[in-house]
Structure formats: C-alpha cells, structure tokens
Design an enzyme around this catalytic site. Structure first.
Site, mmCIF file in Angstrom:
data_model
loop_
_atom_site.group_PDB
_atom_site.id
_atom_site.type_symbol
_atom_site.label_atom_id
_atom_site.label_comp_id
_atom_site.label_asym_id
_atom_site.label_seq_id
_atom_site.Cartn_x
_atom_site.Cartn_y
_atom_site.Cartn_z
ATOM 1 N N GLY A 73 0.813 -1.216 0.000
ATOM 2 C CA GLY A 73 0.000 0.000 0.000
ATOM 3 C C GLY A 73 0.845 1.264 0.000
ATOM 4 N N THR A 74 1.930 1.253 0.762
ATOM 5 C CA THR A 74 2.774 2.448 0.858
ATOM 6 C C THR A 74 3.382 2.787 -0.500
ATOM 7 O OG1 THR A 74 3.238 1.953 3.164
ATOM 8 C CG2 THR A 74 4.793 3.422 2.040
ATOM 9 N N ASN A 153 -8.397 4.182 8.137
ATOM 10 C CA ASN A 153 -7.855 3.029 8.858
ATOM 11 C C ASN A 153 -8.031 3.128 10.366
ATOM 12 O OD1 ASN A 153 -5.910 5.108 7.891
ATOM 13 N ND2 ASN A 153 -4.548 4.137 9.360
ATOM 14 N N THR A 239 12.157 -7.677 -10.740
ATOM 15 C CA THR A 239 11.622 -9.023 -10.909
ATOM 16 C C THR A 239 10.394 -9.184 -10.022
ATOM 17 O OG1 THR A 239 13.813 -9.838 -11.410
ATOM 18 C CG2 THR A 239 12.183 -11.482 -10.717
ATOM 19 N N CYS A 326 1.182 2.836 13.163
ATOM 20 C CA CYS A 326 2.355 3.689 12.981
ATOM 21 C C CYS A 326 2.452 4.732 14.067
ATOM 22 C CB CYS A 326 2.283 4.383 11.623
ATOM 23 S SG CYS A 326 1.400 3.443 10.408
HETATM 24 C C1 LIG Z 1 -1.914 -0.315 5.897
HETATM 25 C C2 LIG Z 1 -2.257 0.877 5.114
HETATM 26 C C3 LIG Z 1 -1.363 1.410 4.162
HETATM 27 C C4 LIG Z 1 0.018 0.851 3.954
HETATM 28 O O1 LIG Z 1 -0.004 -0.392 3.337
HETATM 29 P P1 LIG Z 1 1.300 -1.352 3.436
HETATM 30 O O2 LIG Z 1 0.988 -2.483 2.533
HETATM 31 O O3 LIG Z 1 1.428 -1.738 4.875
HETATM 32 O O4 LIG Z 1 2.462 -0.543 2.959
HETATM 33 C C5 LIG Z 1 -1.769 2.500 3.428
HETATM 34 N N1 LIG Z 1 -2.986 3.044 3.602
HETATM 35 C C6 LIG Z 1 -3.862 2.576 4.485
HETATM 36 C C7 LIG Z 1 -5.205 3.191 4.615
HETATM 37 C C8 LIG Z 1 -3.533 1.483 5.283
HETATM 38 O O5 LIG Z 1 -4.408 1.023 6.177
#
Ligand SMILES: *Cc1c(COP(=O)(O)O)cnc(C)c1O
Length: 393
Positions: A73-74, A153, A239, A326
């Site tokens: 996600g990041t 979140n 990759t 976090c």
């Molecule tokens: C967990 C989260 C992320 C980050 O995702 P990762 O796969 O841990 O890098 C980004 N945005 C939201 C809303 C999240 O809950």
C-alpha cells in the site's frame, strides 16, 4: 501458546489465509522461474501473474491491464501521488487531499510540497467525513490531482467516493483513492465511482505482507516510479514477487467471493461490540455511526489512557490498538481524531477494535467483559476520574 489470543487488530494486519499460503508455496520452490525468461518454468509464471491480475481487476471492476503490482500500500500511494504529480506538473502544481489520510499519502504530499507542489488538506466533520462540496470548492485552475482515502484506517469512516469521483471527472482532474482498508471489505467499482488510481495491499485482506497493487485507469497520466527492467509493461521495474502476487490474487478472489455474507456477519458482531462498550459510562464512538467499515469500532473512554488499556488487554491475550499502528511509538494524539475535532485530552483515551474472519460472538463477549473491567480499574486509579464514576461497579 496455551492462552487463547483474541485478535482484534485486523486493520493493522491480517494473518495470511491457509488456502492463500498453499497457493503460494509452489512458487517459492518448484515454480521458481523468472516470468521474463523464455523457457517454460518462466513462461508458466507469466501465466500466473496474468491470473492474479485478472483476480485483482475483477474485484474492483477494472481491466487486467490496468493492474500494476507493487510491494504494498505504501508504494502504491507513493507512486500514485508522485507519479501523477510529476506527469501533470506542466498543467499545474496543486493537489487536493484530506487531513485524515494514511501517512503514506500525507508524507508523500509533504515531500511534494518541498518540491514546489501546493497541497490543500481538506477538513473533515466530526464523523471523519469529507464533504464533496469542499472538494469542489478547493478545485483551482492548476489542480492536477485529488487524493481521498476510501475508508479510514483508524475510525473506519467510508468517504463519499462516488460523489468525489464525479466531481473530479467533471473537472478533468485525476482522482486517486487509498483503498487499502476497503478492498475485500466493501464493494468497490472503479468505473461507476470514476476512480483513476487506486491503492490496495495484500496484508489487510488475508494475503501476504509486502505485496500490493496500483490500479491505473487506461489513459491516466502517471510517471513510472521504479526504473529498471521492462516488468509490469515498463511501468514498475523489478523481478516480480511471484509468490506474493499469486497470494494477493488468491486473497482478493477469496475476499470478494465471501464479501456480502462476511459484511453482514461482521456488521452484526461489530454492532454488538459497540453497543456493549457504549454502556460503560463516559464513553463515545469515534467515526460515522453507519457509514463505516463493517469490522471497525473505535471508542473513547474518558479519563484514561488508551495505551494503558492496551497493556492490560494484552495481559488478557487481547490484541487491540489505539488507532494507527504507525502512531503507537509517538505520544502525539492521532491526526485523524484531532482533525475530527476531538480534544487532545480525550483523544488519548481511544481504542480501535477491528474484528475479522475468525472473530466469534464469544470473542465479543470476552472482550466486552475485559474492557469493562479494565476501564473501571484504570478509572479507579486515575486522578482525573470524577468521583461519581469511581463508585460504579
Ligand atoms: C496499511 C495501510 C497502508 C500501507 O499499506 P502497506 O501495505 O502496509 O504498505 C496504506 N494506507 C492505508 C489506509 C492502510 O491502512
């Protein structure tokens, strides 16, 4: 481990489902070929990437060639924000986002601001909701990107994404949504909701960690983020994480297959949990009462510290959080609760409980009883607690 663990922190991460792990295993060993190679063990891996792309695409009503795998996600958020910003900078340097985004979006915006972009952070109401009108009002001649998360979140509030998408489309502005908490948890349709870029992640939906995707609507202007080989149609070099991608595809397909029933089941359990916890005096629900993720409840207990509650819950084998994973290392109150207008002193007393596939009605009972006991105990010790609350048993 002999003590049963009750895990209520699915918004931080989920375990990887057994079927998903099983689907991944061959790709660590026998099926290890590089998908870019010509021989058959490489080529067969190219096929499984295509299958995962289909699985991810169909979950959000996208086309398979609009899915680009990332390491989570990041990365997807960083790519969406920076890639769209620099691809459009000749048109303008103004970006609209909200004050309640995940740090992957907020810190990308801060970095872009240091590179000459101008960021508008929209406020939210007391439920953590962004108003579509405020989005439209913030649009300027030089606005090139709007980024509003699908669901928060911490407090679980689901944003009016379809309305915001409509506005973005009307003005011809690229629209990104961080849907990491939403994919596999609520239905999403990138076509009808006019979404141009969407971030998703494996480990929030019973897939593995370190794998995610960015959906890029065909025709969207975005720069590549990783430079190197020609993987992902030259847009994301490196990759491919074949086992991870297989796991992501399997997890997404699995989540959407069970979605309607699981949403109902979780909503009932979550409502029961919320109802019981709100019976504790001087307690409030954070986030929207109904427009929220089915698995999320977030409660403020006045006069006590969320961190102390977590430590006592941990001793009872219950895993919860104060909000975002976090944030737990910092003493700052959550930026989300602050943006919702919740005063610092009481924001510190909030607890996020996010339930999941294995959560049962029995777990809800145990957690409710544990929290009642914990809150009473801490309030009895807290000098802030009013006298009348110390005597309730
Ligand atoms: C967990 C989260 C992320 C980050 O995702 P990762 O796969 O841990 O890098 C980004 N945005 C939201 C809303 C999240 O809950």
């Amino acid at each position: 481990m002999d003590k049963k663990i009750i895990y209520m922190d699915h918004a931080a991460t989920t375990y990887t489902a057994k079927e998903v792990v099983e689907a991944m295993i061959p790709y660590f060993s026998d099926e290890f070929g590089n998908p870019s190679s010509v021989y058959s063990i490489g080529q067969s891996n190219k096929k499984v990437l295509d299958l995962a792309r289909k699985q991810a695409a169909s979950a959000i009503n996208a086309q398979p060639d609009e899915i680009f795998f990332t390491n989570g996600g990041t990365e997807s958020d960083n790519w969406a924000l920076k890639g769209a910003a620099f691809a459009n900078e000749r048109k303008g340097k103004h970006i609209i986002t909200t004050s309640i985004e995940h740090h992957a979006v907020l810190h990308s915006c801060e970095w872009l601001a240091s590179r000459g972009f101008e960021i508008t952070y929209l406020p939210v109401d007391k439920f953590g909701m962004v108003s579509p009108e405020s989005v439209e009002k913030a649009i300027r001649q030089d606005t090139i990107l709007i980024s509003v998360m699908y669901a928060n979140n911490e407090v679980g509030t689901i944003q009016p994404i379809a309305e915001i998408g409509k506005i973005a489309r009307k003005h011809g502005i690229c629209f990104h949504t961080d849907a990491v908490q939403a994919v596999g948890h609520v239905p999403i349709d990138v076509v009808s909701e006019n979404i141009d870029l969407l971030s998703l992640s494996g480990h929030k939906l019973y897939g593995p960690k370190g794998i995610g995707a960015l959906y890029i609507r065909k025709g969207t202007r975005i720069q590549s983020f990783m430079h190197g080989g020609a993987q992902e149609r030259k847009r994301r070099a490196g990759t491919e994480n074949v086992p991870g991608i297989v796991g992501l595809g399997a997890a997404i397909e699995r989540a959407v297959t069970h979605l309607p029933e699981e949403m109902d089941r979780l909503t009932d359990l979550r409502n029961e949990l919320t109802r019981e916890l709100l019976k504790i005096p001087a307690t409030h629900l954070n986030g929207h009462p109904t427009k929220r993720l089915p698995n999320n409840t977030n409660i403020i207990f006045e006069y006590i510290e969320g961190e102390s509650v977590l430590l006592l819950l941990n001793m009872k084998g219950i895993c919860a959080s104060t909000g975002s994973a976090c944030n737990s290392a910092s003493l700052e109150p959550s930026h989300v609760l602050t943006a919702m207008g919740i005063p610092h002193e009481i924001a510190h007393g909030s607890i996020r409980l996010t339930i999941g596939e294995r959560t049962t009605a029995e777990d809800v009972k145990i957690v409710t009883a544990a929290l009642k006991e914990t809150v009473e105990k801490l309030r009895a010790m807290s000098p802030l607690t009013p006298k009348e609350l110390k005597n309730v048993q």
